[in-house]
Motif scaffolding. Sequence first.
Motif, PDB file in Angstrom:
ATOM      1  N   GLY A 166      -7.291  -3.398   0.578  1.00 55.49           N
ATOM      2  CA  GLY A 166      -5.858  -3.333   0.363  1.00 55.49           C
ATOM      3  C   GLY A 166      -5.273  -4.692   0.058  1.00 55.49           C
ATOM      4  N   MET A 167      -5.722  -5.719   0.777  1.00 59.59           N
ATOM      5  CA  MET A 167      -5.236  -7.071   0.537  1.00 59.59           C
ATOM      6  C   MET A 167      -5.670  -7.568  -0.835  1.00 59.59           C
ATOM      7  SD  MET A 167      -5.890  -8.722   4.326  1.00 59.59           S
ATOM      8  CE  MET A 167      -4.816 -10.144   4.107  1.00 59.59           C
ATOM      9  N   ASP A 168      -6.905  -7.270  -1.204  1.00 60.61           N
ATOM     10  CA  ASP A 168      -7.397  -7.679  -2.522  1.00 60.61           C
ATOM     11  C   ASP A 168      -6.607  -7.008  -3.638  1.00 60.61           C
ATOM     12  OD1 ASP A 168      -9.297  -9.271  -1.338  1.00 60.61           O
ATOM     13  OD2 ASP A 168     -10.957  -7.863  -1.628  1.00 60.61           O
ATOM     14  N   GLU A 169      -6.267  -5.736  -3.439  1.00 60.46           N
ATOM     15  CA  GLU A 169      -5.541  -5.018  -4.478  1.00 60.46           C
ATOM     16  C   GLU A 169      -4.142  -5.590  -4.693  1.00 60.46           C
ATOM     17  OE1 GLU A 169      -4.573  -0.372  -5.467  1.00 60.46           O
ATOM     18  OE2 GLU A 169      -6.606  -1.093  -5.122  1.00 60.46           O
ATOM     19  N   LEU A 170      -3.448  -5.937  -3.605  1.00 61.63           N
ATOM     20  CA  LEU A 170      -2.133  -6.544  -3.760  1.00 61.63           C
ATOM     21  C   LEU A 170      -2.247  -7.883  -4.487  1.00 61.63           C
ATOM     22  CD1 LEU A 170       0.881  -6.848  -3.299  1.00 61.63           C
ATOM     23  CD2 LEU A 170       0.395  -7.665  -0.976  1.00 61.63           C
ATOM     24  N   PHE A 171      -3.223  -8.691  -4.113  1.00 60.59           N
ATOM     25  CA  PHE A 171      -3.408  -9.996  -4.755  1.00 60.59           C
ATOM     26  C   PHE A 171      -3.710  -9.829  -6.248  1.00 60.59           C
ATOM     27  CE2 PHE A 171      -6.191 -13.417  -6.215  1.00 60.59           C
ATOM     28  CZ  PHE A 171      -5.415 -14.533  -5.932  1.00 60.59           C
ATOM     29  N   GLU A 172      -4.653  -8.943  -6.561  1.00 54.31           N
ATOM     30  CA  GLU A 172      -5.071  -8.773  -7.949  1.00 54.31           C
ATOM     31  C   GLU A 172      -3.957  -8.178  -8.810  1.00 54.31           C
ATOM     32  OE1 GLU A 172      -8.546  -6.437  -7.403  1.00 54.31           O
ATOM     33  OE2 GLU A 172      -9.706  -8.113  -6.568  1.00 54.31           O
ATOM     34  N   GLN A 173      -3.210  -7.223  -8.259  1.00 49.62           N
ATOM     35  CA  GLN A 173      -2.121  -6.624  -9.016  1.00 49.62           C
ATOM     36  C   GLN A 173      -0.984  -7.621  -9.230  1.00 49.62           C
ATOM     37  OE1 GLN A 173      -0.797  -2.974  -7.244  1.00 49.62           O
ATOM     38  NE2 GLN A 173      -2.640  -1.835  -7.805  1.00 49.62           N
ATOM     39  N   THR A 174      -0.700  -8.433  -8.213  1.00 50.00           N
ATOM     40  CA  THR A 174       0.349  -9.441  -8.367  1.00 50.00           C
ATOM     41  C   THR A 174      -0.027 -10.443  -9.450  1.00 50.00           C
ATOM     42  OG1 THR A 174       0.937  -9.217  -6.031  1.00 50.00           O
ATOM     43  CG2 THR A 174       1.688 -11.209  -7.157  1.00 50.00           C
ATOM     44  N   ARG A 191       0.679   1.740  -7.743  1.00 55.44           N
ATOM     45  CA  ARG A 191       0.646   0.279  -7.653  1.00 55.44           C
ATOM     46  C   ARG A 191       1.434  -0.170  -6.422  1.00 55.44           C
ATOM     47  NH1 ARG A 191       4.147  -2.882 -12.188  1.00 55.44           N
ATOM     48  NH2 ARG A 191       4.638  -4.320 -10.490  1.00 55.44           N
ATOM     49  N   ILE A 192       0.911  -1.210  -5.775  1.00 57.22           N
ATOM     50  CA  ILE A 192       1.560  -1.737  -4.590  1.00 57.22           C
ATOM     51  C   ILE A 192       2.314  -3.021  -4.898  1.00 57.22           C
ATOM     52  CG2 ILE A 192      -0.534  -2.946  -3.838  1.00 57.22           C
ATOM     53  CD1 ILE A 192       2.220  -1.375  -1.585  1.00 57.22           C
ATOM     54  N   ALA A 193       1.908  -3.758  -5.896  1.00 57.85           N
ATOM     55  CA  ALA A 193       2.594  -5.009  -6.226  1.00 57.85           C
ATOM     56  C   ALA A 193       4.032  -4.723  -6.649  1.00 57.85           C
ATOM     57  CB  ALA A 193       1.858  -5.740  -7.345  1.00 57.85           C
ATOM     58  N   PHE A 194       4.989  -5.385  -5.995  1.00 60.18           N
ATOM     59  CA  PHE A 194       6.414  -5.233  -6.306  1.00 60.18           C
ATOM     60  C   PHE A 194       6.847  -3.767  -6.225  1.00 60.18           C
ATOM     61  CE2 PHE A 194       4.701  -8.883  -8.558  1.00 60.18           C
ATOM     62  CZ  PHE A 194       5.490  -9.909  -8.062  1.00 60.18           C
ATOM     63  N   ASN A 195       6.297  -3.054  -5.247  1.00 57.32           N
ATOM     64  CA  ASN A 195       6.563  -1.626  -5.133  1.00 57.32           C
ATOM     65  C   ASN A 195       6.446  -1.222  -3.665  1.00 57.32           C
ATOM     66  OD1 ASN A 195       7.233   0.879  -6.188  1.00 57.32           O
ATOM     67  ND2 ASN A 195       5.122   1.442  -6.662  1.00 57.32           N
ATOM     68  N   PRO A 237       4.477  -4.338  -0.074  1.00 56.25           N
ATOM     69  CA  PRO A 237       3.671  -5.446  -0.628  1.00 56.25           C
ATOM     70  C   PRO A 237       3.763  -6.710   0.216  1.00 56.25           C
ATOM     71  CG  PRO A 237       5.686  -5.201  -1.888  1.00 56.25           C
ATOM     72  CD  PRO A 237       5.662  -4.070  -0.897  1.00 56.25           C
ATOM     73  N   VAL A 238       3.288  -6.617   1.452  1.00 55.80           N
ATOM     74  CA  VAL A 238       3.214  -7.718   2.405  1.00 55.80           C
ATOM     75  C   VAL A 238       1.762  -7.780   2.878  1.00 55.80           C
ATOM     76  CG1 VAL A 238       3.931  -8.456   4.716  1.00 55.80           C
ATOM     77  CG2 VAL A 238       5.619  -7.471   3.146  1.00 55.80           C
ATOM     78  N   PHE A 239       1.215  -8.970   3.011  1.00 58.08           N
ATOM     79  CA  PHE A 239      -0.197  -9.076   3.370  1.00 58.08           C
ATOM     80  C   PHE A 239      -0.463  -8.759   4.844  1.00 58.08           C
ATOM     81  CE2 PHE A 239      -0.459 -11.597  -0.565  1.00 58.08           C
ATOM     82  CZ  PHE A 239      -1.545 -10.957  -1.156  1.00 58.08           C
ATOM     83  N   VAL A 240       0.340  -9.324   5.746  1.00 56.28           N
ATOM     84  CA  VAL A 240       0.097  -9.160   7.186  1.00 56.28           C
ATOM     85  C   VAL A 240       1.419  -8.943   7.910  1.00 56.28           C
ATOM     86  CG1 VAL A 240      -0.808 -10.242   9.288  1.00 56.28           C
ATOM     87  CG2 VAL A 240      -1.962 -10.633   7.109  1.00 56.28           C
ATOM     88  N   SER A 241       1.396  -8.100   8.906  1.00 57.50           N
ATOM     89  CA  SER A 241       2.489  -7.741   9.830  1.00 57.50           C
ATOM     90  C   SER A 241       3.203  -6.469   9.385  1.00 57.50           C
ATOM     91  CB  SER A 241       3.523  -8.854  10.008  1.00 57.50           C
ATOM     92  OG  SER A 241       2.944 -10.007  10.564  1.00 57.50           O
ATOM     93  N   HIS A 242       3.378  -5.592  10.361  1.00 51.55           N
ATOM     94  CA  HIS A 242       4.118  -4.350  10.157  1.00 51.55           C
ATOM     95  C   HIS A 242       5.533  -4.509  10.707  1.00 51.55           C
ATOM     96  CE1 HIS A 242       0.456  -2.660   8.892  1.00 51.55           C
ATOM     97  NE2 HIS A 242       0.188  -1.818   9.872  1.00 51.55           N
ATOM     98  N   SER A 243       6.483  -3.914  10.013  1.00 51.94           N
ATOM     99  CA  SER A 243       7.881  -3.911  10.450  1.00 51.94           C
ATOM    100  C   SER A 243       8.335  -2.472  10.639  1.00 51.94           C
ATOM    101  CB  SER A 243       8.767  -4.597   9.411  1.00 51.94           C
ATOM    102  OG  SER A 243       8.310  -5.897   9.124  1.00 51.94           O
ATOM    103  N   GLU A 244       9.293  -2.289  11.557  1.00 49.12           N
ATOM    104  CA  GLU A 244       9.779  -0.944  11.852  1.00 49.12           C
ATOM    105  C   GLU A 244      11.286  -0.965  12.085  1.00 49.12           C
ATOM    106  OE1 GLU A 244       5.637   0.474  14.078  1.00 49.12           O
ATOM    107  OE2 GLU A 244       7.421   0.072  15.276  1.00 49.12           O
TER     108      GLU A 244
END
Length: 344
Positions: A166-174, A191-195, A237-244
Motif C-alpha cells: 500500500g505504501m509503495d502504491e501511494l509513492f509510485e502513483q504520486t 487510485r489512492i494518490a490525491f484521492n 493518501p497518508v503514509f502513516v497514522s490513522h485519524s478518526e
Amino acid sequence: MGFKVAVAGATGNVGREMLNILAERAFPTDEVVALASRRSIGQEVSFGDRVLKVKDLATFDFGDVDICLMSAGGDVSREWSPRIGAQGTVVIDNSSAFRMDPDVPLVVPEVNGEAVRGFGKKNIIANPNCSTAQLVVALKPLHDKAVIKRVVVSTYQSVSGAGKEGMDELFEQTRAVFTASELKTKKFSKRIAFNLIPHIDVFMEDGFTKEEWKMVVETKKILDPKIKLVATCVRVPVFVSHSEAVNIEFENPITAEEARTILRNAPGCVVIDKHEPGGYITPHEAAGEDATYISRVREDPTLDNGLAMWVVSDNLRKGAALNAVQIAEALINRKLIQAKRKAA
C-alpha cells in the motif's frame, strides 16, 4: 534471566516495528528471533543496534520460546498460532484470526488489561484492529465517567494499514502524477494518490465492509457489549497514522471541558486542543509516537449528552506493534508467565 521472544512476520511493516519497540522499551529479553516465510530466510532486520538474520517460521522449534509476536497475516496465524501455543509459547497475534474467539482475550492494555489473565485456554492473545485500538483508548475514560450509548465514527486510514504494498502504491502513483507517467492501480480498488477510497477490506451482505464490522464487534468485546457503534472506514493518501472523527452519545451529562480533563489524565491519551489554527494534531505529527492524540473536543448541540472529537494515532505502533508489546509487558508485570529456561 530474561525471556526468549520470537517475532513472526519480521520482514513486514509491523514486524519491523515490533523489533524496534522491543529494543526501545528495553523489553527483558535474553534472545530475540526474527521469523518469516521460507523466501525471506537469511534476510537481515534490525533489532536495536544488532542485526538479526531471518529464520524460517515453518521449521523453527518453539520449545524454549516464551512469547511469539505474530504479525504474519491471518492465514498464517490460523495455521501456526495454535501449534505454537500448544508448545507452551504465548502467542500475541496481530491478525484478525482469533479476535472474536471466546477463548481468546482481545486486549488493549489501557482499556482491559486484566483480560490478559484469560490467555491460558489457547495460549493466544489477540491484538485488535488498528482503528479499534486507538478508538477504545479514547472512549474508555469517557465511558467510565458518563456511560456511552452510541458512537458514530468515520476513519481516515493511512496506506501503511495495507502493508508495504500500500505504501509503495501511494509513492509510485504520486510520482506518476508529477511525471505524467502511467498510473497503475494494484493494491487498491481505485487510485489512492490525491484521492480517497471509502472501502477497506471486503464488502459484506449488509453493505458495510469487514473493516467497519471489525470496529463494531471489537469495541463491544473490549469495552462494553451494550455500546452501539456505526463506522465508515476510508483509505486516505497518508503514509502513516490513522485519524478518526468520532461522535459520541452518552447516558449521562458530560461537558467538553470535563472530557478534556478526563482524557488528559487517562493512560495512553494526549490532548492537544486549542481553538486556533494548528491547535490540533494531524497524522503527520502522530507518526512515530506512542500516544493516542485527541483534539477538537466539543459538545454536540444535536444531542442531549453528546460530544464530537478528533482522534489520531500511529497505526503501526499503538494500532499494532506497540499494543502487542504492551500486552507482553502486562503478562510479565502480572507475573502470569515465567521464562521457560529459568523454569527448567
